[in-house]
Design a protein around this motif. Structure first.
Motif, mmCIF file in Angstrom:
data_model
loop_
_atom_site.group_PDB
_atom_site.id
_atom_site.type_symbol
_atom_site.label_atom_id
_atom_site.label_comp_id
_atom_site.label_asym_id
_atom_site.label_seq_id
_atom_site.Cartn_x
_atom_site.Cartn_y
_atom_site.Cartn_z
ATOM 1 N N GLY A 176 0.778 -1.233 0.000
ATOM 2 C CA GLY A 176 0.000 0.000 0.000
ATOM 3 C C GLY A 176 0.806 1.278 0.000
ATOM 4 O O GLY A 176 0.237 2.363 -0.109
ATOM 5 N N PHE A 177 2.115 1.167 0.117
ATOM 6 C CA PHE A 177 2.920 2.383 0.269
ATOM 7 C C PHE A 177 2.939 3.207 -1.016
ATOM 8 O O PHE A 177 2.999 4.435 -0.970
ATOM 9 N N CYS A 178 2.873 2.539 -2.160
ATOM 10 C CA CYS A 178 2.868 3.273 -3.432
ATOM 11 C C CYS A 178 1.450 3.578 -3.883
ATOM 12 O O CYS A 178 1.257 4.278 -4.881
ATOM 13 N N SER A 179 0.445 3.041 -3.179
ATOM 14 C CA SER A 179 -0.944 3.178 -3.641
ATOM 15 C C SER A 179 -1.405 4.633 -3.780
ATOM 16 O O SER A 179 -2.010 4.971 -4.802
ATOM 17 N N PRO A 180 -1.150 5.515 -2.823
ATOM 18 C CA PRO A 180 -1.676 6.883 -2.977
ATOM 19 C C PRO A 180 -1.171 7.577 -4.248
ATOM 20 O O PRO A 180 -1.972 8.117 -5.017
ATOM 21 N N GLY A 181 0.130 7.541 -4.486
ATOM 22 C CA GLY A 181 0.690 8.182 -5.681
ATOM 23 C C GLY A 181 0.167 7.532 -6.950
ATOM 24 O O GLY A 181 -0.184 8.211 -7.922
ATOM 25 N N PHE A 182 0.101 6.222 -6.910
ATOM 26 C CA PHE A 182 -0.407 5.472 -8.062
ATOM 27 C C PHE A 182 -1.871 5.827 -8.333
ATOM 28 O O PHE A 182 -2.253 6.120 -9.464
ATOM 29 N N ILE A 183 -2.675 5.828 -7.298
ATOM 30 C CA ILE A 183 -4.099 6.112 -7.482
ATOM 31 C C ILE A 183 -4.307 7.544 -7.975
ATOM 32 O O ILE A 183 -5.137 7.801 -8.854
ATOM 33 N N MET A 184 -3.534 8.492 -7.443
ATOM 34 C CA MET A 184 -3.644 9.869 -7.937
ATOM 35 C C MET A 184 -3.391 9.925 -9.434
ATOM 36 O O MET A 184 -4.081 10.627 -10.179
ATOM 37 N N ASN A 185 -2.408 9.165 -9.897
ATOM 38 C CA ASN A 185 -2.087 9.208 -11.324
ATOM 39 C C ASN A 185 -3.121 8.461 -12.161
ATOM 40 O O ASN A 185 -3.431 8.862 -13.277
ATOM 41 N N VAL A 186 -3.671 7.388 -11.606
ATOM 42 C CA VAL A 186 -4.754 6.669 -12.315
ATOM 43 C C VAL A 186 -5.959 7.601 -12.469
ATOM 44 O O VAL A 186 -6.540 7.716 -13.561
ATOM 45 N N LEU A 187 -6.318 8.289 -11.397
ATOM 46 C CA LEU A 187 -7.486 9.177 -11.466
ATOM 47 C C LEU A 187 -7.224 10.350 -12.411
ATOM 48 O O LEU A 187 -8.126 10.801 -13.131
ATOM 49 N N ALA A 188 -5.972 10.818 -12.438
ATOM 50 C CA ALA A 188 -5.613 11.887 -13.388
ATOM 51 C C ALA A 188 -5.741 11.373 -14.816
ATOM 52 O O ALA A 188 -6.240 12.070 -15.710
ATOM 53 N N MET A 189 -5.314 10.143 -15.015
ATOM 54 C CA MET A 189 -5.404 9.541 -16.351
ATOM 55 C C MET A 189 -6.857 9.418 -16.799
ATOM 56 O O MET A 189 -7.186 9.700 -17.961
ATOM 57 N N MET A 190 -7.708 9.012 -15.863
ATOM 58 C CA MET A 190 -9.127 8.855 -16.196
ATOM 59 C C MET A 190 -9.727 10.195 -16.637
ATOM 60 O O MET A 190 -10.637 10.236 -17.453
ATOM 61 N N ARG A 191 -9.217 11.299 -16.078
ATOM 62 C CA ARG A 191 -9.713 12.617 -16.466
ATOM 63 C C ARG A 191 -9.131 13.052 -17.813
ATOM 64 O O ARG A 191 -9.784 13.722 -18.592
ATOM 65 N N GLU A 192 -7.870 12.669 -18.030
ATOM 66 C CA GLU A 192 -7.159 13.219 -19.185
ATOM 67 C C GLU A 192 -7.373 12.407 -20.470
ATOM 68 O O GLU A 192 -7.518 12.971 -21.547
ATOM 69 N N LEU A 193 -7.352 11.084 -20.353
ATOM 70 C CA LEU A 193 -7.415 10.249 -21.559
ATOM 71 C C LEU A 193 -8.805 9.638 -21.702
ATOM 72 O O LEU A 193 -9.400 9.188 -20.726
ATOM 73 N N GLU A 194 -9.245 9.622 -22.932
ATOM 74 C CA GLU A 194 -10.538 9.000 -23.182
ATOM 75 C C GLU A 194 -10.317 7.559 -23.614
ATOM 76 O O GLU A 194 -9.646 7.297 -24.607
ATOM 77 N N ASP A 195 -10.828 6.632 -22.843
ATOM 78 C CA ASP A 195 -10.761 5.216 -23.180
ATOM 79 C C ASP A 195 -9.356 4.758 -23.624
ATOM 80 O O ASP A 195 -9.188 4.251 -24.734
ATOM 81 N N PRO A 196 -8.338 4.954 -22.789
ATOM 82 C CA PRO A 196 -6.974 4.602 -23.188
ATOM 83 C C PRO A 196 -6.802 3.099 -23.414
ATOM 84 O O PRO A 196 -7.437 2.298 -22.722
ATOM 85 N N ASP A 197 -5.956 2.736 -24.385
ATOM 86 C CA ASP A 197 -5.658 1.298 -24.558
ATOM 87 C C ASP A 197 -4.498 0.923 -23.625
ATOM 88 O O ASP A 197 -3.951 1.785 -22.919
ATOM 89 N N ILE A 198 -4.125 -0.354 -23.664
ATOM 90 C CA ILE A 198 -3.130 -0.829 -22.688
ATOM 91 C C ILE A 198 -1.819 -0.061 -22.808
ATOM 92 O O ILE A 198 -1.234 0.355 -21.801
ATOM 93 N N ASP A 199 -1.371 0.160 -24.026
ATOM 94 C CA ASP A 199 -0.093 0.859 -24.200
ATOM 95 C C ASP A 199 -0.152 2.274 -23.633
ATOM 96 O O ASP A 199 0.803 2.747 -23.013
ATOM 97 N N GLU A 200 -1.279 2.936 -23.856
ATOM 98 C CA GLU A 200 -1.420 4.304 -23.335
ATOM 99 C C GLU A 200 -1.443 4.298 -21.799
ATOM 100 O O GLU A 200 -0.860 5.170 -21.154
ATOM 101 N N ILE A 201 -2.131 3.303 -21.243
ATOM 102 C CA ILE A 201 -2.178 3.193 -19.773
ATOM 103 C C ILE A 201 -0.773 2.967 -19.227
ATOM 104 O O ILE A 201 -0.322 3.645 -18.294
ATOM 105 N N GLN A 202 -0.071 2.020 -19.821
ATOM 106 C CA GLN A 202 1.272 1.672 -19.345
ATOM 107 C C GLN A 202 2.207 2.874 -19.423
ATOM 108 O O GLN A 202 3.000 3.120 -18.528
ATOM 109 N N GLU A 203 2.089 3.615 -20.513
ATOM 110 C CA GLU A 203 2.968 4.763 -20.697
ATOM 111 C C GLU A 203 2.626 5.861 -19.689
ATOM 112 O O GLU A 203 3.503 6.465 -19.077
ATOM 113 N N TYR A 204 1.322 6.088 -19.514
ATOM 114 C CA TYR A 204 0.891 7.146 -18.598
ATOM 115 C C TYR A 204 1.402 6.876 -17.175
ATOM 116 O O TYR A 204 1.794 7.786 -16.455
ATOM 117 N N LEU A 205 1.393 5.601 -16.801
ATOM 118 C CA LEU A 205 1.705 5.240 -15.409
ATOM 119 C C LEU A 205 3.143 4.758 -15.238
ATOM 120 O O LEU A 205 3.515 4.270 -14.169
#
Lengths: 154, 775
Positions: free
Chosen positions: A96-125
């Protein structure tokens, strides 16, 4: 010097030095979700949003934040808990130690990218390191979360 | 209830989310630094710039004069009694070779002074003002030259080994031993083929995201309270008692949530420093290791060089294995004598039909950072060597390496002379290998496919085993009690470090007591109140502490039945407990668990609780097969992970999602070891790999696809048939990836990590050889 900013929707004024980094200010203000994992901007654990964009709070000087809006995981707790349930279903929060930073970036991605594919997700994170999970469970959680959100929208 | 059929299980063998998940995913303040009091003194360490030196003068006066500085401690302040920081059962196999601060510094980064003050700024300033005059000595940096070197890392007279591990500080030896069965020389002489090779694995950092950290304070009774990110709270209590030379009852250790450990925190890397400050000053104190400290003054994997000889007949029957391991324990001996054992005991037994084996080893002191425990604990290194040698044998025999393994692998019911003489009572290694081959499409892909774009894809295989706790040593105990309204509290001494043991032990208890997960509260470790547990290491928690849970719950069920019968005025022989109520089978009358829980709080002379302890005479190995598919750029030698198929036999899978993530995570760490991770020293012993810029752990772009399945056997001695999972999962990537490179390019890498440069050089050499042969 005195700096005024909005933290998780509330106005805050803080006295900071010229070399004070945002991460320490946020932890001192009680946002303990913000973690330090490396000191060299490699790990992504200290990810917060400044004006809605993901930033590494270990490498941002607090002095420059006058008038800006800062969001930490504490400010998006409900959304974090919602995505967190998907993460926990996979067992992919682990220590859980990396979870907060990771979740913040996942939620940012959900706002920024529309329906990202796996490569886009991997690159974003790519800047969010995790030593426990091997990343596969995190990806499963994201894809299931996206599926459910898509289903809810349509 | 431990005899339930696996298919009847309602909670065990189900993917229950972790009990701490809601707190972790919302970033609650649950880790050591989050809960440390604001008034803690900040503790930092002045570290040696030399690999080997004696402190001739140390002047702290200017540092102490800095406003806000509480104290500067040096070797003159420390008790001159040696101890070990290794978190092991007493008497520890690791030699007592440390004092808190020593006049002799033994690696670049060794502690020379402790500075404590009110603010980070004051402490940093004071650290620069501690004036130390060193007499610089020649270091021992090459571990191949350490044994019997005239330069001694530990010449001191009060060095001592508590156990007969073959240690001799006058020879730079931390351990030495030979273990054999049969006449290995005669067997190898009779073989048609003998592969004779040397393999080298480097030191690796566990790199858990939360670095080492501890805070300390004195309580009402003047006792030293220690809140620490540790895997071994009970061992830390003893270690601090030894280090400070105070009675153990003066020390209490509490473990909050931990941000990962992987064995790093099975050594008390940082606890002694704030503990010493608090004990000296009476004030609360805190140390948080920087990532740099966590990479340069910590407890990484032992570097090992392994000389393997594997002999076989023409048909590919492996008849004998001879392994000599040279292990580098660095400046101190933490886990030195024990990790080396696994390099042989958990690699050689993979091959069940050998007529003879020999395993011999030396563990040497050198002037680099002390090694420690890291997931796999020596097995990882030994398995790289033995599995790589078997893959080289396959090439010599012109045989598919999976076919060679099918002929030789250990099977259920076989004796394992190299594994302390144990017999496998549960083993699905054959099924693991068969399934991994199917998953990857081995028969279509072996040995390699040219992709036509300058790249070639190869597949490679390896097998692995580990143990489940340390037989005859590791002890887990738990207690469980019934409270108001009948809810249970489960007290454990095992340490959840993110792996989920609080959850899986609760699952086992809920299964035994036929209740819901939420009817049981699980309490983290506090050495004042938790029952004793050696800690979470050696893959012991599921198997060892799990059995303690089963024992305690069985006893509690009986007591609940007795109590229910008593309250109903009937015989305990006539009642049944279904988890919710105790029913008198003769009359149909019943009393609920809730009512029993409340009744025991009124006019009661006996507590309604039970305890169980467990220590196993055996350590049943989990098994696994791993197959890697990699793509190599023929021009540059760059290796990219494409796919990894892993099949694990950990007995009954207690929690499928947690076991899967353990496996995926272990494989990713193993990929890091195989391809990227290396601790690099300069010729003077300075560690260059001191940040995550230099020490590269895999990101999500580096691991390819990792796919995991389980092929379960049923371990009759384990809780619900379970064995361990935590460590075995890191063991296959290095040899499997190396084999994939071998099968794709012909290049055999015998020293990790497998970098592009090494592959490129290897390809170049092969091409030169080919062109010479043509001429």
């Amino acid at each position: 010097m005195e700096v005024h900013f909005v933290l998780n929707g509330k106005k805050r004024s803080v006295d900071v030095g010229a070399d004070t980094v945002l991460m320490n200010v946020l932890r001192d203000l009680g946002c303990k979700s913000v973690k330090c994992g490396c000191e060299t901007t490699n790990c992504g654990l200290c990810t917060v949003w400044i004006d809605g964009k993901s930033r590494l709070s270990c490498s941002v000087l607090a002095a420059g934040l006058d008038g800006h809006e800062i969001t930490t995981l504490e400010g998006v707790e409900e959304e974090a808990a919602e995505f967190g349930r998907f993460l926990a279903e996979e067992g992919a929060e682990q220590c859980g130690f990396c979870s907060p930073g990771f979740i913040m970036n996942v939620l940012a991605m959900m706002r920024e990218l529309e329906d990202p594919d796996i490569d886009e997700i991997q690159e974003y994170l790519a800047g969010n390191l995790c030593r426990c999970t091997g990343y596969m469970g995190q990806l499963r959680a994201i894809r299931k979360y996206m599926e459910v959100r898509k289903g809810a929208q349509s | 209830m431990n005899t339930k059929d696996v298919s009847e299980l309602k909670i065990v063998n189900h993917p229950v989310p972790k009990v701490d998940a809601p707190a972790l995913v919302t970033g609650k303040a649950v880790y050591t630094d989050d809960i440390a009091p604001a008034d803690c003194l900040i503790v930092k360490i002045v570290r040696s710039p030399y690999a080997h030196a004696l402190i001739r003068e140390i002047d702290t006066s200017r540092a102490e004069a800095v406003p806000g500085i509480e104290c500067v401690l040096t070797y003159k302040d420390c008790p001159d009694k040696r101890f070990t920081l290794a978190g092991q059962t007493y008497p520890e196999a690791s030699p007592y070779d440390r004092i808190i601060l020593d006049q002799r510094v033994r690696f670049v980064g060794d502690a020379a002074a402790i500075v404590a003050g009110e603010t980070e700024e004051a402490v940093r300033k004071a650290m620069k003002l501690v004036k130390i005059k060193y007499e610089v000595l020649e270091p021992v940096l090459d571990f191949r030259k350490a044994k019997d070197n005239p330069i001694l890392v530990h010449p001191e007279d009060n060095w001592k080994a508590l156990c007969p591990v073959g240690a001799d500080n006058r020879r730079n030896l931390c351990a030495h031993g030979v273990n054999e069965e049969g006449d290995i020389e005669a067997v190898l002489a009779s073989c048609d083929y003998v592969v004779d090779r040397v393999y080298h694995t480097k030191a690796n950092q566990q790199t858990m995201m939360e670095t080492f950290r501890t805070y300390t304070y004195l309580d009402t009774y003047g006792r030293l309270n220690v809140v620490s990110s540790t895997q071994v709270p009970f061992h830390v209590r003893r270690i601090l008692g030894n280090a400070l030379d105070i009675p153990k009852h003066k020390v209490r250790v509490i473990k909050p949530r931990i941000g990962g450990g992987f064995g790093a925190k099975q050594t008390a890397v940082c606890e002694v420093y704030p503990a010493f400050v608090t004990w000296k000053t009476g004030k609360p104190a805190k140390i948080i290791y920087t990532r740099e400290e966590a990479l340069t003054a910590s407890s990484p994997r032992h570097e090992m060089e392994m000389h393997v000889r594997v002999g076989a007949d023409k048909e590919g029957h492996i008849k004998g294995i001879d392994l000599y391991t040279l292990s580098n324990t660095g400046a101190f001996g933490e886990h030195g004598p024990t990790t080396v054992g696994l390099s042989g005991h958990k690699s050689i037994p993979l091959y069940g039909k050998t007529e003879a084996f020999r395993f011999s080893y030396d563990v040497v002191y050198t002037n680099v950072m002390s090694a420690g425990a890291y997931r796999g604990y020596g097995a990882t290194q030994g398995i790289f060597a033995v599995e790589s040698a078997v893959n080289e044998l396959a090439q010599i025999l012109n045989m598919d390496p999976t076919v060679l393994r099918e002929k030789n692998l250990v099977r259920e019911g076989m004796a394992m002379p190299a594994y302390y003489g144990e017999t496998t009572r549960s083993c699905a290694l054959d099924r693991c290998l068969a399934r991994a081959k199917e998953m990857i499409g081995w028969d279509e892909k072996y040995p390699c496919r040219d992709m036509g774009n300058g790249k070639v894809r190869g597949v490679g295989v390896a097998m692995a085993m580990q143990g489940s706790g340390i037989s005859g040593v590791d002890t887990g105990s738990v207690s469980i009690k019934v409270n108001d309204d009948g809810y249970y509290s489960l007290m454990i001494g095992a340490t959840d470090m993110g792996t989920g043991c609080d959850t899986i032990l609760t699952q086992m208890a809920a299964e035994c007591l036929d209740c819901r997960m939420e009817d049981i509260l699980v309490h983290g470790v506090d050495t004042d109140i938790s029952p004793y547990d050696c800690g979470s290491y050696a893959s012991s928690t599921t198997y060892v502490t799990g059995m303690a849970v089963v024992k305690a719950c069985e006893e509690l069920r009986e007591k609940i039945c007795q109590r229910g019968a008593e309250y109903m005025g009937c015989s305990a022989d006539d009642v049944e407990f279904d988890g919710e109520k105790v029913t008198d089978l003769k009359t149909g009358k019943s009393i609920s668990r809730k009512d029993i829980g409340n009744k025991v709080m009124c006019f009661n002379n006996e507590v309604l609780s039970a305890s169980g302890a467990y220590s196993s005479p055996t350590s049943p190995p989990p098994f696994m097969a791993g197959i890697a598919e990699v793509e190599i750029d023929k021009e540059t030698g760059t290796v990219e992970m494409i796919d990894y198929a892993a099949v694990v036999d950990c007995g009954t899978v207690v929690n499928p999602s947690l076991a899967r993530v353990q496996t995926e995570g272990g494989i990713a760490q193993g990929i890091g070891m195989a391809l990227f991770e290396d601790i690099v020293y300069n010729p003077k012993g300075k560690n260059y790999s001191n940040s995550l810029m230099q020490y590269k752990i895999p990101s999500r772009l580096d691991v390819g696809n990792i796919r995991v399945e389980f092929e379960s056997s049923y371990e009759p001695t384990g809780p619900f048939g379970a064995k361990s999972i935590g460590e075995i999962v890191i063991n296959t990537p290095s040899p499997a990836i190396s084999n994939a490179v071998q099968n794709a390019t012909g290049v055999i890498i015998r020293e990790l990590p497998i970098t592009a440069e090494k592959v490129y050089d290897g390809m170049k050499k092969l091409a030169e050889n080919r062109s010479q042969q043509k001429v």
